[in-house]
Design a protein around this motif. Structure first.
Motif, PDB file in Angstrom:
ATOM      1  N   ALA A  53       0.841  -1.204   0.000  1.00 45.24           N
ATOM      2  CA  ALA A  53       0.000   0.000   0.000  1.00 45.24           C
ATOM      3  C   ALA A  53       0.871   1.248   0.000  1.00 45.24           C
ATOM      4  CB  ALA A  53      -0.921  -0.017   1.212  1.00 45.24           C
ATOM      5  N   MET A  54       1.977   1.218   0.759  1.00 45.22           N
ATOM      6  CA  MET A  54       2.893   2.355   0.810  1.00 45.22           C
ATOM      7  C   MET A  54       3.489   2.648  -0.553  1.00 45.22           C
ATOM      8  SD  MET A  54       6.523   2.841   0.924  1.00 45.22           S
ATOM      9  CE  MET A  54       7.229   1.414   1.746  1.00 45.22           C
ATOM     10  N   ARG A  55       3.988   1.600  -1.234  1.00 44.77           N
ATOM     11  CA  ARG A  55       4.598   1.816  -2.548  1.00 44.77           C
ATOM     12  C   ARG A  55       3.585   2.397  -3.542  1.00 44.77           C
ATOM     13  NH1 ARG A  55       9.027   2.598  -1.353  1.00 44.77           N
ATOM     14  NH2 ARG A  55      10.702   1.072  -1.170  1.00 44.77           N
ATOM     15  N   GLU A  56       2.381   1.860  -3.530  1.00 47.65           N
ATOM     16  CA  GLU A  56       1.357   2.337  -4.458  1.00 47.65           C
ATOM     17  C   GLU A  56       1.013   3.801  -4.189  1.00 47.65           C
ATOM     18  OE1 GLU A  56      -3.040   1.007  -6.200  1.00 47.65           O
ATOM     19  OE2 GLU A  56      -2.171  -0.046  -4.479  1.00 47.65           O
ATOM     20  N   ARG A  57       0.876   4.157  -2.907  1.00 48.15           N
ATOM     21  CA  ARG A  57       0.493   5.537  -2.559  1.00 48.15           C
ATOM     22  C   ARG A  57       1.621   6.511  -2.873  1.00 48.15           C
ATOM     23  NH1 ARG A  57      -2.114   9.616  -2.220  1.00 48.15           N
ATOM     24  NH2 ARG A  57      -3.147  10.443  -0.374  1.00 48.15           N
ATOM     25  N   LEU A  58       2.846   6.180  -2.521  1.00 46.72           N
ATOM     26  CA  LEU A  58       3.950   7.092  -2.786  1.00 46.72           C
ATOM     27  C   LEU A  58       4.152   7.290  -4.281  1.00 46.72           C
ATOM     28  CD1 LEU A  58       6.719   6.161  -0.163  1.00 46.72           C
ATOM     29  CD2 LEU A  58       4.852   7.811   0.018  1.00 46.72           C
ATOM     30  N   THR A  59       4.034   6.215  -5.037  1.00 47.62           N
ATOM     31  CA  THR A  59       4.149   6.333  -6.482  1.00 47.62           C
ATOM     32  C   THR A  59       3.054   7.243  -7.028  1.00 47.62           C
ATOM     33  OG1 THR A  59       5.128   4.118  -6.633  1.00 47.62           O
ATOM     34  CG2 THR A  59       4.209   5.046  -8.653  1.00 47.62           C
ATOM     35  N   GLY A  60       1.852   7.110  -6.464  1.00 50.36           N
ATOM     36  CA  GLY A  60       0.719   7.904  -6.922  1.00 50.36           C
ATOM     37  C   GLY A  60       0.873   9.396  -6.672  1.00 50.36           C
ATOM     38  N   ILE A  61       1.607   9.787  -5.615  1.00 52.73           N
ATOM     39  CA  ILE A  61       1.782  11.212  -5.321  1.00 52.73           C
ATOM     40  C   ILE A  61       3.116  11.746  -5.851  1.00 52.73           C
ATOM     41  CG2 ILE A  61       0.264  11.143  -3.317  1.00 52.73           C
ATOM     42  CD1 ILE A  61       2.705  11.171  -1.505  1.00 52.73           C
ATOM     43  N   GLY A  62       3.823  10.908  -6.612  1.00 55.19           N
ATOM     44  CA  GLY A  62       5.023  11.381  -7.292  1.00 55.19           C
ATOM     45  C   GLY A  62       6.296  11.361  -6.487  1.00 55.19           C
ATOM     46  N   VAL A  63       6.319  10.604  -5.387  1.00 53.29           N
ATOM     47  CA  VAL A  63       7.543  10.491  -4.589  1.00 53.29           C
ATOM     48  C   VAL A  63       8.395   9.373  -5.166  1.00 53.29           C
ATOM     49  CG1 VAL A  63       8.446   9.898  -2.292  1.00 53.29           C
ATOM     50  CG2 VAL A  63       6.453  11.408  -2.516  1.00 53.29           C
ATOM     51  N   ARG A  64       9.700   9.616  -5.279  1.00 54.19           N
ATOM     52  CA  ARG A  64      10.593   8.658  -5.932  1.00 54.19           C
ATOM     53  C   ARG A  64      10.717   7.371  -5.113  1.00 54.19           C
ATOM     54  NH1 ARG A  64      13.275  13.641  -6.091  1.00 54.19           N
ATOM     55  NH2 ARG A  64      13.477  14.577  -8.158  1.00 54.19           N
ATOM     56  N   CYS A  65      10.547   6.245  -5.785  1.00 62.97           N
ATOM     57  CA  CYS A  65      10.664   4.916  -5.173  1.00 62.97           C
ATOM     58  C   CYS A  65      11.486   4.017  -6.091  1.00 62.97           C
ATOM     59  CB  CYS A  65       9.274   4.276  -4.985  1.00 62.97           C
ATOM     60  SG  CYS A  65       8.187   5.139  -3.828  1.00 62.97           S
ATOM     61  N   PRO A  66      12.039   2.926  -5.558  1.00 65.43           N
ATOM     62  CA  PRO A  66      12.639   1.928  -6.455  1.00 65.43           C
ATOM     63  C   PRO A  66      11.557   1.357  -7.382  1.00 65.43           C
ATOM     64  CG  PRO A  66      13.177   1.479  -4.148  1.00 65.43           C
ATOM     65  CD  PRO A  66      12.111   2.525  -4.148  1.00 65.43           C
ATOM     66  N   ARG A  67      11.957   0.833  -8.533  1.00 66.93           N
ATOM     67  CA  ARG A  67      10.988   0.120  -9.370  1.00 66.93           C
ATOM     68  C   ARG A  67      10.492  -1.098  -8.589  1.00 66.93           C
ATOM     69  NH1 ARG A  67      14.355  -0.654 -14.782  1.00 66.93           N
ATOM     70  NH2 ARG A  67      16.016  -0.853 -13.211  1.00 66.93           N
ATOM     71  N   TRP A  68       9.177  -1.292  -8.613  1.00 68.81           N
ATOM     72  CA  TRP A  68       8.590  -2.311  -7.746  1.00 68.81           C
ATOM     73  C   TRP A  68       7.395  -2.966  -8.419  1.00 68.81           C
ATOM     74  CZ3 TRP A  68       3.465  -2.009  -6.139  1.00 68.81           C
ATOM     75  CH2 TRP A  68       2.811  -0.797  -6.411  1.00 68.81           C
ATOM     76  N   ALA A  69       6.954  -4.085  -7.862  1.00 70.20           N
ATOM     77  CA  ALA A  69       5.744  -4.764  -8.344  1.00 70.20           C
ATOM     78  C   ALA A  69       5.225  -5.674  -7.241  1.00 70.20           C
ATOM     79  CB  ALA A  69       6.035  -5.579  -9.601  1.00 70.20           C
ATOM     80  N   ARG A  70       3.917  -5.849  -7.215  1.00 74.04           N
ATOM     81  CA  ARG A  70       3.333  -6.914  -6.399  1.00 74.04           C
ATOM     82  C   ARG A  70       3.494  -8.215  -7.189  1.00 74.04           C
ATOM     83  NH1 ARG A  70      -2.216  -7.985  -3.167  1.00 74.04           N
ATOM     84  NH2 ARG A  70      -2.263 -10.244  -3.463  1.00 74.04           N
ATOM     85  N   VAL A  71       3.978  -9.253  -6.499  1.00 76.55           N
ATOM     86  CA  VAL A  71       4.149 -10.548  -7.157  1.00 76.55           C
ATOM     87  C   VAL A  71       3.438 -11.611  -6.325  1.00 76.55           C
ATOM     88  CG1 VAL A  71       6.281 -10.002  -8.384  1.00 76.55           C
ATOM     89  CG2 VAL A  71       6.416 -10.791  -6.022  1.00 76.55           C
ATOM     90  N   ASP A  72       2.679 -12.459  -7.009  1.00 74.90           N
ATOM     91  CA  ASP A  72       1.890 -13.488  -6.333  1.00 74.90           C
ATOM     92  C   ASP A  72       2.370 -14.900  -6.629  1.00 74.90           C
ATOM     93  OD1 ASP A  72      -0.489 -11.994  -5.015  1.00 74.90           O
ATOM     94  OD2 ASP A  72      -0.375 -11.130  -7.025  1.00 74.90           O
ATOM     95  N   SER A  73       3.410 -15.001  -7.439  1.00 74.88           N
ATOM     96  CA  SER A  73       3.887 -16.329  -7.816  1.00 74.88           C
ATOM     97  C   SER A  73       5.317 -16.234  -8.302  1.00 74.88           C
ATOM     98  CB  SER A  73       3.014 -16.907  -8.932  1.00 74.88           C
ATOM     99  OG  SER A  73       3.163 -16.137 -10.118  1.00 74.88           O
ATOM    100  N   VAL A  74       5.942 -17.397  -8.415  1.00 76.44           N
ATOM    101  CA  VAL A  74       7.295 -17.453  -8.978  1.00 76.44           C
ATOM    102  C   VAL A  74       7.293 -16.895 -10.398  1.00 76.44           C
ATOM    103  CG1 VAL A  74       9.124 -19.030  -9.720  1.00 76.44           C
ATOM    104  CG2 VAL A  74       8.008 -19.368  -7.499  1.00 76.44           C
ATOM    105  N   ALA A  75       6.237 -17.169 -11.141  1.00 80.97           N
ATOM    106  CA  ALA A  75       6.153 -16.669 -12.515  1.00 80.97           C
ATOM    107  C   ALA A  75       6.098 -15.144 -12.545  1.00 80.97           C
ATOM    108  CB  ALA A  75       4.932 -17.267 -13.213  1.00 80.97           C
TER     109      ALA A  75
END
Length: 395
Positions: free
Chosen positions: A114-136
């Motif tokens: 939730a933090m990564r999504e919100r910070l990205t949404g307000i334009g604060v710089r974050c590492p490239r990220w993703a939610r992952v649900d599987s090895v694939a």
């Protein structure tokens, strides 16, 4: 659960803290200075804060009725940690309990996705990220940004726990088996110059204050040293990251103290940053403020949650160095008083803050602070003191 809260006769409020750890413990001296009454819901009779706060009933932070009973004796309730369940917070809010930070803000310290999504949404710089649900999923993300990757559990991690670096997707198969429906946070491994932290405070009425940007030194995933201010920090970057921290506090409607942990990175036109973590409470990166700032983070947190005017966050000296004290490996290092007496005599300018915790190897059991004009000397003094308390230095 019996409450033993004795109010100040002048009508001053009672501040309740859920959790009896060292952060709650360190709120007691400024509470006395502000004429406030502090009450702590402690997990055990010998919890760190329970040793120094008279009103410390014992109870579990995830037991709704226990927390409700505790909150009835308080004018405002705040937190020693981020682990109070959402359903407990929601029930307290429905009861009309004044909570700071509010659950709507605390979510972003409890849930890294939730933090990564919100910070990205307000334009604060974050590492490239993703939610992952599987090895694939992890394999796909790794194909985009490159391995190795940093994998994090969204909730419950601290001091390096809940974080691992994986060289390929298959390495994380065991974590996905335990992740259930929560998913995991995958991030690029940032090539950073050093780690920084910005500490800010914000009150319900919107007043805000910021301390100087500090450098944090990590050893094995645990912060072992904090230098305030961060040496040789580019002035423009210091202003940028402070503005970003204040923006986050405002956009997320944070109340109380918030720490923003950062990576300093090399940008195309000079030093830059990305945000690593958020903590919505007094934070280890701000322990230096007890002795090194006009207003400590603990006093400021109490002021902020009560919507009192905020104090002066400026430094008292050109440099302050804080060193964390970790428990030693040998049984004889559990007896701290003799080493404490030796250090008081050896370095009269040293400030020691021990948390009343049982000594275990590698456990944070306290911190030391020194301040003055000579940074190299301060670092040597802090390093000696922490090493002597741990038992790795013997003279």
């Amino acid at each position: 659960m019996e409450q033993q809260v004795v109010r100040h006769p002048g009508g001053f409020p009672v501040v309740g803290i859920i959790g009896g750890g060292q952060l709650a413990r360190m709120c007691q001296p400024p509470a006395v200075g502000l004429s406030l009454t502090l009450a702590v819901l402690a997990e055990a009779p010998d919890a760190s804060a329970a040793l120094v706060v008279p009103a410390s009933p014992v109870g579990a932070h995830d037991d709704l009725e226990t927390v409700r009973e505790f909150a009835r004796a308080c004018d405002v309730v705040t937190f020693d940690h981020e682990h109070v369940p959402a359903e407990v917070l929601a029930a307290l809010e429905a009861d009309g309990v004044e909570l700071h930070p509010r659950p709507s803000a605390l979510l972003y310290a409890q849930d890294k996705l939730a933090m990564r999504e919100r910070l990205t949404g307000i334009g604060v710089r974050c590492p490239r990220w993703a939610r992952v649900d599987s090895v694939a999923d992890l394999g796909e993300f790794g194909a985009d940004v490159g391995f190795p990757l940093v994998l994090k559990t969204p909730r419950g991690g601290y001091d390096g726990k809940g974080v691992r670096v994986v060289a390929d997707a298959a390495e994380a198969a065991d974590w996905f088996e335990r992740a259930a429906d929560e998913g995991l946070l995958a991030e690029e491994q940032v090539a950073f110059t050093r780690e920084l932290a910005v500490l800010v405070a914000r009150s319900p009425s919107g007043q805000a204050a910021a301390w100087p940007v500090v450098e944090t030194v990590q050893t094995g995933g645990i912060c072992t040293e904090v230098i305030a201010p961060a040496p040789d920090l580019d002035a423009a970057l210091a202003a940028t990251v402070t503005a970003a921290a204040l923006q986050v506090a405002g956009e997320l409607d944070v109340t109380g103290v918030m720490a923003v942990e950062l990576f300093e990175v090399a940008g195309a036109s000079g030093p830059d940053y990305v945000v690593n973590e958020l903590a919505m409470r007094p934070h280890n990166s701000g322990h230096w403020t007890i002795d090194g700032a006009v207003t400590s983070q603990f006093e400021q947190h109490l002021r902020a949650v009560l919507d009192l005017p905020l104090g002066d966050p400026h430094s008292r000296a050109p440099w302050t160095v804080m060193g964390n004290v970790l428990g030693g490996d040998a049984p004889e290092h559990a007896e701290l008083y003799s080493t404490y007496r030796h250090l008081l005599a050896r370095d009269p300018g040293l400030k020691m803050h021990l948390y009343g915790k049982q000594v275990r190897p590698g456990r944070k059991i306290g911190h030391v602070t020194v301040f003055g004009d000579d940074l190299a000397d301060l670092r040597e003094r802090a390093d000696h003191a922490t090493g002597y308390l741990r038992g790795t230095i013997t003279e």
